[in-house]
Design a protein around this motif. Structure first.
Motif, PDB file in Angstrom:
ATOM      1  N   ILE A  75       0.710  -1.374   0.312  1.00 17.80           N
ATOM      2  CA  ILE A  75       0.130  -0.326  -0.173  1.00 17.80           C
ATOM      3  C   ILE A  75       1.033   0.925   0.040  1.00 17.80           C
ATOM      4  N   LYS A  76       0.851   2.570  -1.071  1.00 13.14           N
ATOM      5  CA  LYS A  76       1.419   3.287  -1.315  1.00 13.14           C
ATOM      6  C   LYS A  76       0.739   4.310  -0.650  1.00 13.14           C
ATOM      7  N   ASP A  77      -0.362   4.892  -0.738  1.00 12.70           N
ATOM      8  CA  ASP A  77      -1.537   5.714  -0.367  1.00 12.70           C
ATOM      9  C   ASP A  77      -2.759   5.103   0.022  1.00 12.70           C
ATOM     10  N   ILE A  78      -3.474   5.936   1.255  1.00 12.02           N
ATOM     11  CA  ILE A  78      -4.451   5.303   1.746  1.00 12.02           C
ATOM     12  C   ILE A  78      -5.749   6.916   2.431  1.00 12.02           C
ATOM     13  N   GLU A  79      -6.451   6.292   1.893  1.00 16.44           N
ATOM     14  CA  GLU A  79      -7.651   8.009   2.288  1.00 16.44           C
ATOM     15  C   GLU A  79      -8.761   7.358   3.044  1.00 16.44           C
ATOM     16  N   ILE A  80      -9.115   7.192   4.659  1.00 16.03           N
ATOM     17  CA  ILE A  80     -10.049   6.364   4.516  1.00 16.03           C
ATOM     18  C   ILE A  80     -10.679   7.171   5.973  1.00 16.03           C
ATOM     19  N   ASP A  81     -11.903   7.786   5.752  1.00 13.27           N
ATOM     20  CA  ASP A  81     -12.478   8.687   6.650  1.00 13.27           C
ATOM     21  C   ASP A  81     -12.891   8.024   8.305  1.00 13.27           C
ATOM     22  N   ARG A  82     -13.776   8.599   9.274  1.00 13.62           N
ATOM     23  CA  ARG A  82     -12.982   7.561  10.817  1.00 13.62           C
ATOM     24  C   ARG A  82     -14.586   7.114  11.020  1.00 13.62           C
ATOM     25  N   THR A  83     -15.585   7.167   9.541  1.00  7.78           N
ATOM     26  CA  THR A  83     -16.758   6.086   9.704  1.00  7.78           C
ATOM     27  C   THR A  83     -16.075   4.672   8.802  1.00  7.78           C
ATOM     28  N   MET A  84     -15.415   4.992   7.975  1.00  7.91           N
ATOM     29  CA  MET A  84     -15.274   3.693   6.653  1.00  7.91           C
ATOM     30  C   MET A  84     -15.320   3.493   6.410  1.00  7.91           C
ATOM     31  N   ASP A  85     -16.274   4.910   5.568  1.00  3.36           N
ATOM     32  CA  ASP A  85     -17.676   5.197   4.749  1.00  3.36           C
ATOM     33  C   ASP A  85     -16.789   4.668   2.936  1.00  3.36           C
ATOM     34  N   HIS A  86     -15.806   5.974   3.447  1.00  8.41           N
ATOM     35  CA  HIS A  86     -14.883   6.824   1.922  1.00  8.41           C
ATOM     36  C   HIS A  86     -13.725   5.950   2.366  1.00  8.41           C
ATOM     37  N   ILE A  87     -13.261   5.075   1.252  1.00  7.25           N
ATOM     38  CA  ILE A  87     -12.570   4.390   1.149  1.00  7.25           C
ATOM     39  C   ILE A  87     -11.777   4.155   0.287  1.00  7.25           C
ATOM     40  N   LYS A  88     -10.255   4.817   0.271  1.00  5.25           N
ATOM     41  CA  LYS A  88      -9.240   4.971  -1.531  1.00  5.25           C
ATOM     42  C   LYS A  88      -8.003   4.456  -0.650  1.00  5.25           C
ATOM     43  N   ILE A  89      -7.542   3.253  -2.120  1.00  3.80           N
ATOM     44  CA  ILE A  89      -6.413   3.015  -1.462  1.00  3.80           C
ATOM     45  C   ILE A  89      -5.810   2.783  -2.167  1.00  3.80           C
ATOM     46  N   LEU A  90      -3.877   3.354  -2.536  1.00  2.00           N
ATOM     47  CA  LEU A  90      -2.972   3.219  -3.468  1.00  2.00           C
ATOM     48  C   LEU A  90      -2.359   2.351  -3.318  1.00  2.00           C
ATOM     49  N   LEU A  91      -2.359   1.480  -4.624  1.00  2.00           N
ATOM     50  CA  LEU A  91      -1.039   0.038  -4.136  1.00  2.00           C
ATOM     51  C   LEU A  91       0.072   0.557  -5.037  1.00  2.00           C
ATOM     52  N   ARG A  92       1.313  -0.289  -4.849  1.00  2.00           N
ATOM     53  CA  ARG A  92       2.483   0.835  -5.488  1.00  2.00           C
ATOM     54  C   ARG A  92       2.393   0.442  -6.740  1.00  2.00           C
ATOM     55  N   ASP A  93       1.734  -1.070  -7.166  1.00  2.00           N
ATOM     56  CA  ASP A  93       1.462  -1.113  -9.017  1.00  2.00           C
ATOM     57  C   ASP A  93       0.718   0.160  -9.593  1.00  2.00           C
ATOM     58  N   GLY A  94       0.090   1.018  -8.961  1.00  2.00           N
ATOM     59  CA  GLY A  94      -0.664   2.099  -9.587  1.00  2.00           C
ATOM     60  C   GLY A  94      -2.716   1.618  -9.171  1.00  2.00           C
ATOM     61  N   THR A  95      -3.403   0.317  -8.795  1.00  2.00           N
ATOM     62  CA  THR A  95      -3.853  -0.794  -8.442  1.00  2.00           C
ATOM     63  C   THR A  95      -4.550   0.581  -7.388  1.00  2.00           C
ATOM     64  N   ILE A  96      -6.125   0.704  -7.708  1.00  2.00           N
ATOM     65  CA  ILE A  96      -6.806   1.436  -6.996  1.00  2.00           C
ATOM     66  C   ILE A  96      -8.380   1.435  -6.275  1.00  2.00           C
ATOM     67  N   ILE A  97      -8.384   1.048  -4.833  1.00  2.00           N
ATOM     68  CA  ILE A  97      -9.430   0.707  -4.406  1.00  2.00           C
ATOM     69  C   ILE A  97     -10.381   0.864  -3.984  1.00  2.00           C
ATOM     70  N   SER A  98     -11.912   1.849  -4.399  1.00  2.00           N
ATOM     71  CA  SER A  98     -11.736   2.542  -3.951  1.00  2.00           C
ATOM     72  C   SER A  98     -13.332   2.646  -3.341  1.00  2.00           C
ATOM     73  N   THR A  99     -14.576   3.125  -2.784  1.00  2.00           N
ATOM     74  CA  THR A  99     -15.901   3.062  -2.650  1.00  2.00           C
ATOM     75  C   THR A  99     -16.515   4.402  -3.273  1.00  2.00           C
ATOM     76  N   ILE A 100     -15.603   5.336  -4.184  1.00  2.00           N
ATOM     77  CA  ILE A 100     -16.361   5.885  -4.317  1.00  2.00           C
ATOM     78  C   ILE A 100     -15.400   6.437  -6.152  1.00  2.00           C
ATOM     79  N   LYS A 101     -16.385   5.761  -7.064  1.00  2.00           N
ATOM     80  CA  LYS A 101     -15.835   6.400  -8.959  1.00  2.00           C
ATOM     81  C   LYS A 101     -14.501   7.160  -9.009  1.00  2.00           C
ATOM     82  N   GLU A 102     -15.530   8.939  -7.929  1.00  2.00           N
ATOM     83  CA  GLU A 102     -15.063   9.840  -8.595  1.00  2.00           C
ATOM     84  C   GLU A 102     -13.593   9.252  -8.360  1.00  2.00           C
ATOM     85  N   ASP A 103     -12.927   9.012  -7.396  1.00  2.00           N
ATOM     86  CA  ASP A 103     -11.695   9.022  -7.117  1.00  2.00           C
ATOM     87  C   ASP A 103     -10.150   8.801  -8.230  1.00  2.00           C
TER      88      ASP A 103
END
Length: 113
Positions: A75-103
C-alpha cells in the motif's frame, strides 16, 4: 471497486471487523482488527490484523500485523474517513481500491492522492 493501471475495473469487498478507539479531547483515533480486502490476498494471511490511525478526520496510514511483523504491504497511500464509508487505497503498482468512482479520475486513476 478496483481500478488497475491498465484501466480495468472490477468489484471487490472489504471485511472490516474490529473497534475504533477515540482519544479524548483530540481528533485522534485508531482502529484495530481485521481489514481484509478480497482482491488483495496479502490482507487475508492467517492471523493478519490491521491498525489504522487517524490524526484528523482522514486516516493516512495503515499497518498490517502478522506473526510479529508489521508492514504496510504494497500500500502506497490511503484515505479512510472515520466512519470507514469512504475508503481509497493506492497500491504501489497503481491499482486503486475505492468506494467512490470519482476517486479514479486522472492519470492512472489517481486524482487526489
Amino acid at each position: 471497486m478496483v481500478y488497475t493501471a491498465n484501466q480495468e475495473e472490477c468489484a471487490t469487498s472489504i471485511v472490516i471487523d474490529g473497534s475504533i478507539k477515540k482519544e479524548r479531547l483530540t481528533e485522534e483515533a485508531s482502529f484495530v482488527g481485521y481489514f481484509k480486502i478480497k482482491c488483495y490476498p496479502k490482507s487475508y494471511y492467517a492471523g493478519t490484523t490491521a491498525r489504522i490511525d487517524w490524526h484528523d478526520v482522514i486516516a493516512k496510514n495503515i499497518r498490517f500485523m502478522c506473526a510479529g511483523t508489521i508492514s504496510t504491504l504494497d500500500i502506497k497511500d490511503i484515505e479512510i474517513d472515520r466512519t470507514m464509508d469512504h475508503i481509497k487505497i493506492l497500491l504501489r503498482d497503481g491499482t486503486i481500491i475505492s468506494t467512490i468512482k470519482e476517486d479514479t479520475s486522472g492519470e492512472h486513476g489517481v486524482s487526489s492522492f
